[in-house]
Enzyme design. Sequence first.
Site, PDB file in Angstrom:
ATOM      1  N   ASP A 280       0.809  -1.210   0.000  1.00  0.00           N
ATOM      2  CA  ASP A 280       0.000   0.000   0.000  1.00  0.00           C
ATOM      3  C   ASP A 280       0.850   1.272   0.000  1.00  0.00           C
ATOM      4  OD1 ASP A 280      -2.465   1.057  -0.117  1.00  0.00           O
ATOM      5  OD2 ASP A 280      -2.999   0.679   1.962  1.00  0.00           O
TER       6      ASP A 280
ATOM      7  N   ASN B 102     -10.231  -3.864  -5.803  1.00  0.00           N
ATOM      8  CA  ASN B 102      -9.463  -2.977  -6.694  1.00  0.00           C
ATOM      9  C   ASN B 102     -10.095  -2.863  -8.085  1.00  0.00           C
ATOM     10  OD1 ASN B 102      -6.175  -3.846  -5.340  1.00  0.00           O
ATOM     11  ND2 ASN B 102      -7.514  -2.128  -4.838  1.00  0.00           N
TER      12      ASN B 102
HETATM   13  C1  FPP Z   1      -1.900  -0.200  -3.373  1.00  0.00           C
HETATM   14  O1  FPP Z   1      -1.451   1.142  -3.326  1.00  0.00           O
HETATM   15  C2  FPP Z   1      -1.244  -0.908  -4.471  1.00  0.00           C
HETATM   16  C3  FPP Z   1      -1.884  -1.580  -5.454  1.00  0.00           C
HETATM   17  C4  FPP Z   1      -3.341  -1.669  -5.557  1.00  0.00           C
HETATM   18  C5  FPP Z   1      -1.134  -2.224  -6.540  1.00  0.00           C
HETATM   19  C6  FPP Z   1       0.114  -2.949  -6.179  1.00  0.00           C
HETATM   20  C7  FPP Z   1       0.800  -3.279  -7.419  1.00  0.00           C
HETATM   21  C8  FPP Z   1       2.102  -3.138  -7.678  1.00  0.00           C
HETATM   22  C9  FPP Z   1       3.115  -2.738  -6.678  1.00  0.00           C
HETATM   23  C10 FPP Z   1       2.532  -3.391  -9.076  1.00  0.00           C
HETATM   24  C11 FPP Z   1       3.476  -4.469  -9.283  1.00  0.00           C
HETATM   25  C12 FPP Z   1       3.039  -5.774  -8.760  1.00  0.00           C
HETATM   26  C13 FPP Z   1       3.682  -6.908  -9.048  1.00  0.00           C
HETATM   27  C14 FPP Z   1       3.282  -8.197  -8.421  1.00  0.00           C
HETATM   28  C15 FPP Z   1       4.792  -6.917  -9.976  1.00  0.00           C
HETATM   29  P1  FPP Z   1      -2.526   2.309  -3.521  1.00  0.00           P
HETATM   30  O2  FPP Z   1      -2.698   2.539  -4.965  1.00  0.00           O
HETATM   31  O3  FPP Z   1      -3.783   1.941  -2.796  1.00  0.00           O
HETATM   32  O4  FPP Z   1      -1.836   3.520  -2.844  1.00  0.00           O
HETATM   33  P2  FPP Z   1      -2.551   4.687  -2.011  1.00  0.00           P
HETATM   34  O5  FPP Z   1      -3.223   4.038  -0.844  1.00  0.00           O
HETATM   35  O6  FPP Z   1      -1.417   5.567  -1.614  1.00  0.00           O
HETATM   36  O7  FPP Z   1      -3.515   5.362  -2.947  1.00  0.00           O
END
Ligand code: FPP
Length: 221
Positions: free
Chosen positions: A2, A50
């Site tokens: 996150d 998501n």
């Molecule tokens: C949450 O942060 C993150 C995600 C929903 C996506 C995670 C994906 C990756 C790191 C991409 C690569 C993955 C792999 C397995 C190669 P957020 O978007 O909720 O952040 P925020 O809470 O700050 O808005």
Amino acid sequence: MDGNGRWAKARGLERVSGHAEGAESVRACLEYAVEKGLKYLSLYAFSEENWNRPTQEVEALMELLMRYIEQELPLMMKHNIRCIALGNRSRLSDSVNAALDSVMAKTAANTGTTLVVFLSYSGKWDILQAVKKAASQLTPQELLSLEPQDFERFLVTADIPDPDLLIRTSGELRISNFLLWQGAYTEFYFTDTLWPDFRKPQFQEALDEYARRDRRYGKVK
Ligand code: FPP
């Protein structure tokens, strides 16, 4: 994993740039898991919830994932990493499923660290699909006498152990529908570090903290 969005926002960048930098953290943590001899590294890459994000972000995340899988395959082979994807795969596009099937097949015989990518996954979905599977395969009598260890083999995680340590980044203090059943005795580690900033030193800190925990599983010493 996150905090990608906030990492990007703090730099005046698009959210997608945060995910791209987050993929660099995935690389670093996977390398470290191999270095430390961890048997499993599981990543909650995309939850069922998501899917409710803007289409553009969902598409960018799927693209990023496919690119990562393609780029990392040589490294996975070199380091003997087995990669598996778990989740509601019926919601993923054909191209994403094809990329996942390909990496799983190519790394299936590897015996080092297993990288588990949870995609389109949610704990409630997992438990429910397990209930449905059990109901379709067992007799009413067998269903009534189900024990936890019998039920677990219907979860998508049937072939992997429950997680010892769950790390959640970015200061959020919730489980967000991750491994609800499997996390019954998991140790939790929360850190304010945003996922794109979570690299080897931060991973080591989490492992050090885990080593100090006293796991009693409800028993007394
Ligand atoms: C949450 O942060 C993150 C995600 C929903 C996506 C995670 C994906 C990756 C790191 C991409 C690569 C993955 C792999 C397995 C190669 P957020 O978007 O909720 O952040 P925020 O809470 O700050 O808005």
